[in-house]
Design a protein around this motif. Sequence first.
Motif, PDB file in Angstrom:
ATOM      1  N   LEU A   1      -4.251  12.600  -8.066  1.00 27.55           N
ATOM      2  CA  LEU A   1      -5.093  12.863  -8.373  1.00 27.55           C
ATOM      3  C   LEU A   1      -5.442  11.262  -8.836  1.00 27.55           C
ATOM      4  N   GLY A   2      -5.645   9.949  -7.898  1.00 21.63           N
ATOM      5  CA  GLY A   2      -5.996   8.657  -8.236  1.00 21.63           C
ATOM      6  C   GLY A   2      -5.490   8.580  -9.692  1.00 21.63           C
ATOM      7  N   SER A   3      -4.226   8.507  -9.421  1.00 23.69           N
ATOM      8  CA  SER A   3      -3.319   7.953 -10.948  1.00 23.69           C
ATOM      9  C   SER A   3      -3.474   6.855 -11.236  1.00 23.69           C
ATOM     10  N   THR A   4      -3.133   6.010 -11.551  1.00 23.55           N
ATOM     11  CA  THR A   4      -2.676   4.316 -12.292  1.00 23.55           C
ATOM     12  C   THR A   4      -1.745   3.953 -11.635  1.00 23.55           C
ATOM     13  N   ASN A   5      -0.373   4.216 -11.722  1.00 23.13           N
ATOM     14  CA  ASN A   5       0.557   4.070 -10.963  1.00 23.13           C
ATOM     15  C   ASN A   5       1.252   4.758 -10.359  1.00 23.13           C
ATOM     16  N   GLY A   6       1.177   5.463  -9.800  1.00 24.66           N
ATOM     17  CA  GLY A   6       0.689   6.740  -8.332  1.00 24.66           C
ATOM     18  C   GLY A   6       2.199   8.089  -8.693  1.00 24.66           C
ATOM     19  N   THR A   7       2.130   8.749  -7.617  1.00 27.00           N
ATOM     20  CA  THR A   7       2.983   9.437  -7.147  1.00 27.00           C
ATOM     21  C   THR A   7       3.705   9.321  -6.156  1.00 27.00           C
TER      22      THR A   7
END
Length: 171
Positions: A135-141
Amino acid sequence: MSELTLTVMRLGFLAVLWLFVIVAVQVIRSDLFGTRVTQRGSRRTASDARPPQARQNNAAPPQQRQQPGRQRRGAPTKLVVSEGTLTGTTVALQGQTITLGRAHDSTIVLDDDYASSRHARIYPDRDGQWIVEDLGSTNGTYLDRTRLTTPTPVPLGAPIRIGKTVIELRK
């Protein structure tokens, strides 16, 4: 200065000093023992997981229009946290969207410095397959060491990494 003023200043300084000590002890305690995480997944129903507008209109979002009782053979039935502070936590997959992040209204609340407040979500598609979306995270999934850029189907047992937390879909 009068004796009364001096005594009031001493008591005020003593109160501020004790307040500082109490706050420092609370910070050290939370660093050592972590924050308390409550299990809310078992009480939450599919209707509670929908946004308020969808609940008012009584219409399910497209990703939740799965017919009950129509699960594929070998389809996952639970989401299990296999690494991180919530190791062992299990959420039953009942066709509802599962949100992951630091926000208190997430299905799985992650106490992780590398997780965003609304980090990712896992939802079923029309074929009964589960999809993970960053969902647009900084550190990614990450799904199997690959950073997600688009919603991606999740194979059974594939690790989904969010910071120090790893989750898997299992039977």
